[in-house]
Design an enzyme around this catalytic site. Structure first.
Site, PDB file in Angstrom:
ATOM      1  NE  ARG A 214      -0.410   1.779   3.509  1.00 40.72           N
ATOM      2  CZ  ARG A 214       0.765   2.448   3.632  1.00 40.72           C
ATOM      3  NH1 ARG A 214       1.903   1.812   3.897  1.00 40.72           N
ATOM      4  NH2 ARG A 214       0.800   3.745   3.482  1.00 40.72           N
ATOM      5  N   GLY A 215       0.227   2.396  -0.164  1.00 35.12           N
ATOM      6  CA  GLY A 215       0.985   3.629  -0.342  1.00 35.12           C
ATOM      7  C   GLY A 215       1.086   3.892  -1.837  1.00 35.12           C
ATOM      8  CB  ALA A 216       0.299   6.907  -3.834  1.00 34.10           C
TER       9      ALA A 216
ATOM     10  NE  ARG B 160      -6.199   0.885  -1.956  1.00 34.60           N
ATOM     11  CZ  ARG B 160      -5.589   1.449  -0.898  1.00 34.60           C
ATOM     12  NH1 ARG B 160      -4.294   1.245  -0.703  1.00 34.60           N
ATOM     13  NH2 ARG B 160      -6.264   2.197  -0.055  1.00 34.60           N
TER      14      ARG B 160
ATOM     15  CD  GLN C 183      -3.327   2.947   6.724  1.00 31.42           C
ATOM     16  OE1 GLN C 183      -3.950   3.251   7.739  1.00 31.42           O
ATOM     17  NE2 GLN C 183      -3.919   2.758   5.566  1.00 31.42           N
TER      18      GLN C 183
ATOM     19  CG  ASP D  51      -3.189   8.191  -1.627  1.00 34.79           C
ATOM     20  OD1 ASP D  51      -3.119   8.716  -0.494  1.00 34.79           O
ATOM     21  OD2 ASP D  51      -2.826   7.029  -1.865  1.00 34.79           O
TER      22      ASP D  51
ATOM     23  CG  ASN E 144      -2.469  11.749   2.328  1.00 30.44           C
ATOM     24  OD1 ASN E 144      -1.923  10.825   1.712  1.00 30.44           O
ATOM     25  ND2 ASN E 144      -2.159  12.034   3.580  1.00 30.44           N
ATOM     26  CE  LYS E 145      -5.179   5.823   4.277  1.00 28.87           C
ATOM     27  NZ  LYS E 145      -6.179   4.913   3.623  1.00 28.87           N
TER      28      LYS E 145
HETATM   29  O1  MRU Z   1      -4.686   3.286   2.008  1.00 32.45           O
HETATM   30  P1  MRU Z   1      -3.194   3.505   1.930  1.00 32.45           P
HETATM   31  O2  MRU Z   1      -2.480   3.027   3.132  1.00 32.45           O
HETATM   32  O3  MRU Z   1      -2.610   3.005   0.636  1.00 32.45           O
HETATM   33  O4  MRU Z   1      -3.058   5.094   1.908  1.00 32.45           O
HETATM   34  C1  MRU Z   1      -1.772   5.659   1.859  1.00 32.45           C
HETATM   35  C2  MRU Z   1      -1.743   7.129   1.966  1.00 32.45           C
HETATM   36  O5  MRU Z   1      -2.765   7.788   2.051  1.00 32.45           O
HETATM   37  C3  MRU Z   1      -0.397   7.785   1.866  1.00 32.45           C
HETATM   38  O6  MRU Z   1      -0.372   8.966   2.607  1.00 32.45           O
HETATM   39  C4  MRU Z   1      -0.093   8.106   0.398  1.00 32.45           C
HETATM   40  O7  MRU Z   1      -0.330   6.999  -0.420  1.00 32.45           O
HETATM   41  C5  MRU Z   1       1.305   8.550   0.215  1.00 32.45           C
HETATM   42  S1  MRU Z   1       2.467   7.243   0.448  1.00 32.45           S
HETATM   43  C6  MRU Z   1       3.992   7.888   0.078  1.00 32.45           C
END
Ligand code: MRU
Length: 337
Positions: free
Chosen positions: A52-54, A86, A187, A228, A238-239
């Site tokens: 996970r993470g963009a 996603r 996270q 994201d 973002n999250k």
């Molecule tokens: O649902 P996730 O854990 O994939 O969400 C991640 C985030 O929102 C991060 O802040 C974003 O992807 C940046 S990661 C460098």
């Protein structure tokens, strides 16, 4: 102090004929690696948040295309499956588009492998540059708050917002880090705290609901988060919970920094209203670690991202430099489109 001293984790690893992912569902209790041998394995890993993470999901998807090519899978179908894993992080679509343009030029499996490796290497290089740009904005001795996980686990390595924190700690600019838990998937609690403790960075966990109280105390000068998808006017997805941190930061005179590579910028999306926000299963909110915590029969609403308006962002840091108070004109000057 050297930033490399605070950078020991690589969660996405190519092994020549399979992709190995550090399973983020299991951290910090267990460090388990999963093996992906085809595009479907990678798609499931992205959907289920094993990776996970963009930036990391974009990199994993690129390797998914390599696995599909090596295995003789029909590539259009494999790419469509990966793309649908996603919806919010545009890095996923960006990486697949980049792999497709190589394919359209007649790339074979070896050339696709080189392209996926380039995507991964470029992400690491971008993170190191952003670390320097972002850290330079922070007054020595500052406290920072971060949200979600934007570190080595979420990228090729080093991280975006967490890269700025790694660089800022190394340069003596950051004295204290506060990480929000990031309910419901934790996270921040499970992943960011694991990275910070692993790399010897002074950090304290706070409940998400402690953020305004923390800012009021004066212990935090910057909120530093990842992204994201960043729309053409600077609105940033973002999250979930990021938006309320930006509102609280503005109220308390705390600066708000977004750190993301240019692969997260989507100039084809005019503003934040056009960004699709992923809704995940209610069960992620109704249970913890597989144990139901809410009365049977209860329902929940579980959007996992939100959009922070550009007007609440003091600095947008990409590998191309810093945009202060981003807006459509400033974004266009740097990213075109
Ligand atoms: O649902 P996730 O854990 O994939 O969400 C991640 C985030 O929102 C991060 O802040 C974003 O992807 C940046 S990661 C460098």
């Amino acid at each position: 102090m050297n930033a490399n001293a605070h950078d020991s984790i690589r969660a996405v690893q190519w092994h020549g004929d399979y992709l190995s992912l550090l399973d983020q569902r299991k951290l910090p209790a267990q460090s388990v690696w999963i093996e992906c041998r085809n595009a479907s394995d990678v798609t499931m890993a992205i959907k289920d948040l094993a990776v996970r993470g963009a930036p990391a999901i974009g990199i994993a998807a690129a390797w998914g295309v390599v696995l599909a090519a090596r295995g003789g899978e029909p590539l259009p179908a494999a790419m469509a499956m990966l793309r649908a894993a996603r919806p919010t992080a545009v890095n996923l679509m960006w990486a697949l588009d980049r792999m497709k343009s190589r394919l359209d030029l007649g790339a074979n499996a070896a050339a696709l492998q080189a392209e996926a490796q380039a995507i991964q290497d470029e992400d690491l290089a971008a993170n190191r540059r952003m670390g320097e740009f972002g850290a330079a904005l922070i007054t020595p001795g500052s406290g920072v708050m971060t949200h979600c996980n934007t570190g080595s686990l979420a990228t090729a390595g080093f991280g975006t917002a967490l890269g700025v924190i790694r660089a800022g700690v190394s340069a003596g600019r950051i004295a204290q880090v506060f990480a929000g838990e990031t309910r419901p998937w934790l996270q921040g609690a499970r992943l960011t705290m694991w990275e910070l403790v692993n790399d010897g960075i002074p950090a304290r966990l706070v409940a998400d609901s402690a953020a305004s109280h923390l800012m009021k105390s004066g212990a935090v000068q910057w909120v530093v988060v990842g992204a994201d998808r960043i729309a053409a006017n600077g609105d940033t997805a973002n999250k979930i919970g990021t938006y309320q941190l930006a509102i609280a930061a503005r109220h308390h005179g705390v600066k708000f920094m977004v750190v993301a590579p240019s692969t997260t910028v989507d100039m084809a999306t005019a503003d934040g209203d056009d960004i699709e926000i992923e809704l995940r299963e209610a069960t992620e909110l109704l249970s913890m670690s597989g144990t139901r915590t809410v009365v049977e029969g209860a329902d929940a609403w579980n959007p996992v991202f939100d959009v922070t308006p550009a007007a609440l962002i003091d600095a947008l840091v990409t590998e191309r430099g810093v945009i202060e108070h981003p807006d459509q004109a400033k974004m266009q000057a740097v990213f075109g489109g």
